[in-house]
Design an enzyme around this catalytic site. Structure first.
Site, mmCIF file in Angstrom:
data_model
loop_
_atom_site.group_PDB
_atom_site.id
_atom_site.type_symbol
_atom_site.label_atom_id
_atom_site.label_comp_id
_atom_site.label_asym_id
_atom_site.label_seq_id
_atom_site.Cartn_x
_atom_site.Cartn_y
_atom_site.Cartn_z
ATOM 1 N N ASP A 1 26.227 117.352 96.318
ATOM 2 C CA ASP A 1 27.027 117.104 95.058
ATOM 3 C C ASP A 1 26.562 117.789 94.055
ATOM 4 O OD1 ASP A 1 29.163 115.476 93.507
ATOM 5 O OD2 ASP A 1 27.305 114.577 92.757
ATOM 6 N N GLU B 1 29.017 122.125 96.407
ATOM 7 C CA GLU B 1 29.950 121.911 95.145
ATOM 8 C C GLU B 1 30.026 122.822 94.213
ATOM 9 O OE1 GLU B 1 31.810 118.123 92.455
ATOM 10 O OE2 GLU B 1 30.574 118.425 93.004
#
Length: 498
Positions: free
Chosen positions: A216, A242
């Protein structure tokens, strides 16, 4: 071949035998199914408890031919009902409102038994954004820059580049990677101590059965820092970062492809204008496309848990348009696709439905839930699952993609607003992004005959039953699609009508 296929091993790559199909069912559906490409499509089961994920693997995801499931963060988080609470960790304990450590391990085992890998969402760029001291879900105490037994104040960046320490200028690499994102305590991932803590956490997830991790907010960490952490993981661990691309920012997804794949946000951004204008067209064909990472490094999607609450122009509430967008993605030969299966909401901060004890309610995507979603996601009560992974269109297209395998995507054809293309010799798709009905003739090398539209029927190879009126006729080297407004139809060489 995508990186996902390589991760599953050389035996997962498709080597198609020639199948003589003459408009009737294959002589042996079992033999036909054996010729399918290895499962590679993923599904994000956003904010679904581990017990329910395991059940979905066994009931739907595994049998449908999905290859992996992305689950929400497993680590202990702040006490808050909003969905984003899961992205404010207070420790690396695998205890959350989605389930216990034991339930996480049981989920990965049960999913693996039906051929589905679990990819764990890992929040490692930061800890909480809370200014006041508190106690996490599993009872761990914390202060904004103090997490007993894990991190102390020296483990965090002390950003002096902006007045409040938050990122204010995304054109500054230093701010993006050293200042705080929305007040979230930003870890100094250049520190060996911090890297060791993160590595231990990721290794723990893998020990519990996860096949890989989603990193993330990866672009908020220097690529070298992420690479150093990833290097400590076992060979073959799937890593997806990400990294949101922006033309105005210096940080690019390509910086993170040396140690894994990245989510390619530009893919959906390029498709949305075509759907809105009703003018579909070919992308730049081949392994590379403008403003995209290479196909082998790209994980593509129509929406995810963030974009469906933000930039996405097409989401599950858009019904037929959403089916069209996902079908075109699944029919493409670019990247590794993932579909989103979440829950209905009107408040973008709203979390999933909770039980009295605060744990997330383990909803099932049974026939009634799917029927309710298909009747109109926008009419579902808040918190009800959208069950996108169980929609007939998704089931049909996941198998369509496995039939298409590594076949080349041929240039498309169009008439009026309708558009279609063939994956050479194996499968054909057509879409009509318009309010009027039309007929589209797509050149094909499929044998003459009548074929079931797998989007309407969700029909699986070897399944009993007829196609009703959902028929596409192939004759004289053309597949004739009679398309209703906003309809998408798809056929493949193993979908002949009975």
């Amino acid at each position: 071949m995508t990186t996902t296929s390589r991760r599953l091993g050389a035996g997962a790559a498709l080597v198609f035998a020639a199948l003589a199909i003459t408009g009737c069912a294959p002589a042996d559906a079992g033999d036909a199914a054996a010729d399918l490409a290895a499962p590679e499509v993923g599904v994000q089961l956003f904010q679904l408890p581990w017990t329910a994920v395991a059940e979905e693997c066994e009931r739907t995801i595994g049998p449908a031919g999905f290859g992996w499931v992305l689950v929400s963060p497993a680590q202990e988080h702040i006490l808050n009902d909003a969905w984003w609470a899961a992205y404010q960790p207070v420790s690396y304990r695998v205890e959350s409102r989605l389930g216990t450590r034991e339930e996480f391990a049981d989920m990965t085992r049960r999913c693996a038994e039906v051929g589905v890998d679990v990819i764990a969402d890992a929040v490692v760029n930061h800890m909480t954004g809370q200014d006041a001291p508190g106690v996490g879900w599993a009872g761990s105490p914390y202060e904004r820059l103090e997490y007993p037994g894990i991190h102390t104040a020296t483990d965090f960046h002390d950003c002096t580049l902006t007045p409040d320490g938050d990122i204010s200028d995304y054109s500054s690499r230093e701010q993006v990677q050293e200042c705080e994102l929305l007040n979230l305590a930003d870890l100094d991932t250049a520190s060996p101590v911090v890297r060791d803590r993160i590595s231990d956490f990721l290794l723990d997830l893998l020990d519990l059965g996860a096949a890989g991790v989603r990193i993330d907010a990866a672009k908020h960490m220097a690529a070298d820092d992420v690479a150093a952490i990833v290097e400590t993981l076992p060979a073959g661990t799937w890593v997806i970062s990400e990294v949101i691309r922006s033309a105005r920012e210096p940080i690019t997804p390509e910086e993170y492809t040396g140690f894994g794949e990245v989510f390619e946000f530009q893919y959906a951004r390029d498709l949305f204008p075509q759907l809105q204008s009703g003018l579909l067209s070919d992308p730049a064909l081949g392994g590379a496309r403008p403003a995209h990472v290479d196909a082998d490094a790209a994980v593509v999607f129509i929406d995810n848990h963030d974009t469906e609450r933000g930039e996405a122009d097409v989401t599950a509430v858009d019904g037929l348009v959403y089916v069209m967008a996902n079908a075109l993605m699944l029919a493409d030969d670019f990247g590794t696709p993932i579909v989103l299966s979440g829950y209905a909401f009107t408040d973008r901060d709203a979390g999933a439905l909770l039980q009295p004890d605060g744990r997330v309610l383990p909803q099932r995507c049974d026939a009634a839930a799917v029927e309710a979603a298909l009747a109109g996601v926008e009419t579902l009560p808040a918190g009800a699952r959208t069950c996108v992974h169980a929609w007939p269109a998704m089931l049909g297209m996941v198998e369509w993609r496995r039939v298409a395998g590594d076949a080349v995507r041929l240039p498309g054809v169009d008439a009026d607003s309708a558009y279609g293309f063939e994956r050479e010799g194996r499968a054909v798709i057509a879409a009509n992004p318009d309010d009027g009905a039309t007929t589209l003739r797509v050149p094909t090398s499929l044998p003459d005959g009548r074929y079931c539209d797998v989007i309407a029927t969700g029909q699986r190879i070897g399944a009993a039953g007829d196609c009703g009126d959902s028929i596409v006729v192939v004759e004289g080297g053309e597949a004739v699609f009679d398309l209703a407004p906003w309809q998408t139809m798809a056929i493949h060489q193993l979908s002949p009508a009975p």
